[in-house]
Design a protein around this motif. Structure first.
Motif, PDB file in Angstrom:
ATOM      1  N   SER A  22       0.826  -1.211   0.000  1.00  0.00           N
ATOM      2  CA  SER A  22       0.000   0.000   0.000  1.00  0.00           C
ATOM      3  C   SER A  22       0.856   1.255   0.000  1.00  0.00           C
ATOM      4  O   SER A  22       0.546   2.228  -0.688  1.00  0.00           O
ATOM      5  N   ARG A  23       1.939   1.246   0.740  1.00  0.00           N
ATOM      6  CA  ARG A  23       2.838   2.408   0.762  1.00  0.00           C
ATOM      7  C   ARG A  23       3.528   2.582  -0.588  1.00  0.00           C
ATOM      8  O   ARG A  23       3.733   3.699  -1.051  1.00  0.00           O
ATOM      9  N   TRP A  24       3.890   1.454  -1.219  1.00  0.00           N
ATOM     10  CA  TRP A  24       4.559   1.528  -2.507  1.00  0.00           C
ATOM     11  C   TRP A  24       3.628   2.090  -3.580  1.00  0.00           C
ATOM     12  O   TRP A  24       4.027   2.941  -4.379  1.00  0.00           O
ATOM     13  N   PHE A  25       2.380   1.639  -3.605  1.00  0.00           N
ATOM     14  CA  PHE A  25       1.444   2.173  -4.596  1.00  0.00           C
ATOM     15  C   PHE A  25       1.234   3.668  -4.411  1.00  0.00           C
ATOM     16  O   PHE A  25       1.123   4.418  -5.384  1.00  0.00           O
ATOM     17  N   GLY A  26       1.181   4.116  -3.166  1.00  0.00           N
ATOM     18  CA  GLY A  26       1.067   5.557  -2.907  1.00  0.00           C
ATOM     19  C   GLY A  26       2.277   6.317  -3.402  1.00  0.00           C
ATOM     20  O   GLY A  26       2.160   7.377  -4.033  1.00  0.00           O
ATOM     21  N   ALA A  27       3.466   5.779  -3.133  1.00  0.00           N
ATOM     22  CA  ALA A  27       4.699   6.428  -3.584  1.00  0.00           C
ATOM     23  C   ALA A  27       4.802   6.404  -5.103  1.00  0.00           C
ATOM     24  O   ALA A  27       5.261   7.370  -5.727  1.00  0.00           O
ATOM     25  N   TRP A  28       4.370   5.298  -5.703  1.00  0.00           N
ATOM     26  CA  TRP A  28       4.429   5.188  -7.155  1.00  0.00           C
ATOM     27  C   TRP A  28       3.495   6.210  -7.810  1.00  0.00           C
ATOM     28  O   TRP A  28       3.853   6.859  -8.794  1.00  0.00           O
ATOM     29  N   GLY A  29       2.319   6.374  -7.260  1.00  0.00           N
ATOM     30  CA  GLY A  29       1.383   7.356  -7.810  1.00  0.00           C
ATOM     31  C   GLY A  29       1.945   8.762  -7.779  1.00  0.00           C
ATOM     32  O   GLY A  29       1.859   9.504  -8.758  1.00  0.00           O
ATOM     33  N   VAL A  30       2.527   9.134  -6.663  1.00  0.00           N
ATOM     34  CA  VAL A  30       3.108  10.475  -6.536  1.00  0.00           C
ATOM     35  C   VAL A  30       4.281  10.646  -7.496  1.00  0.00           C
ATOM     36  O   VAL A  30       4.392  11.671  -8.178  1.00  0.00           O
ATOM     37  N   LEU A  33       3.019  11.056 -11.038  1.00  0.00           N
ATOM     38  CA  LEU A  33       2.426  12.380 -11.271  1.00  0.00           C
ATOM     39  C   LEU A  33       3.489  13.456 -11.454  1.00  0.00           C
ATOM     40  O   LEU A  33       3.251  14.456 -12.129  1.00  0.00           O
ATOM     41  N   ILE A  34       4.638  13.262 -10.858  1.00  0.00           N
ATOM     42  CA  ILE A  34       5.728  14.226 -11.022  1.00  0.00           C
ATOM     43  C   ILE A  34       6.542  13.914 -12.275  1.00  0.00           C
ATOM     44  O   ILE A  34       6.887  14.808 -13.047  1.00  0.00           O
ATOM     45  N   ALA A  35       6.852  12.641 -12.498  1.00  0.00           N
ATOM     46  CA  ALA A  35       7.749  12.261 -13.593  1.00  0.00           C
ATOM     47  C   ALA A  35       7.114  12.412 -14.974  1.00  0.00           C
ATOM     48  O   ALA A  35       7.800  12.808 -15.919  1.00  0.00           O
ATOM     49  N   PHE A  36       5.846  12.101 -15.112  1.00  0.00           N
ATOM     50  CA  PHE A  36       5.225  12.141 -16.440  1.00  0.00           C
ATOM     51  C   PHE A  36       5.214  13.545 -17.044  1.00  0.00           C
ATOM     52  O   PHE A  36       5.693  13.729 -18.169  1.00  0.00           O
ATOM     53  N   PRO A  37       4.710  14.556 -16.333  1.00  0.00           N
ATOM     54  CA  PRO A  37       4.761  15.902 -16.927  1.00  0.00           C
ATOM     55  C   PRO A  37       6.192  16.400 -17.143  1.00  0.00           C
ATOM     56  O   PRO A  37       6.478  17.075 -18.132  1.00  0.00           O
TER      57      PRO A  37
END
Length: 53
Positions: A22-30, A33-37
């Motif tokens: 659960s912590r990894w999915f949260g970190a991956w989402g953040v 969101l930063i890396a793609f743009p």
């Protein structure tokens, strides 16, 4: 790539805990969101730089 980096930093931070997924999915989402743009903007900038030289 963001998944590997976020998983590595999460495992290093938490260890192999029961809350890792659960912590990894949260970190991956953040991180996504930063890396793609950032990648979209930097690729355009690099392409424009290459075209002018």
């Amino acid at each position: 790539m963001t998944s590997v980096v976020s998983l590595t930093s999460t495992v290093k931070s938490l260890g192999l805990s029961p809350h890792l997924t659960s912590r990894w999915f949260g970190a991956w989402g953040v991180s996504w969101l930063i890396a793609f743009p950032f990648c979209c903007c930097s690729c355009r900038w690099c392409a424009a730089l290459v075209r002018t030289h």
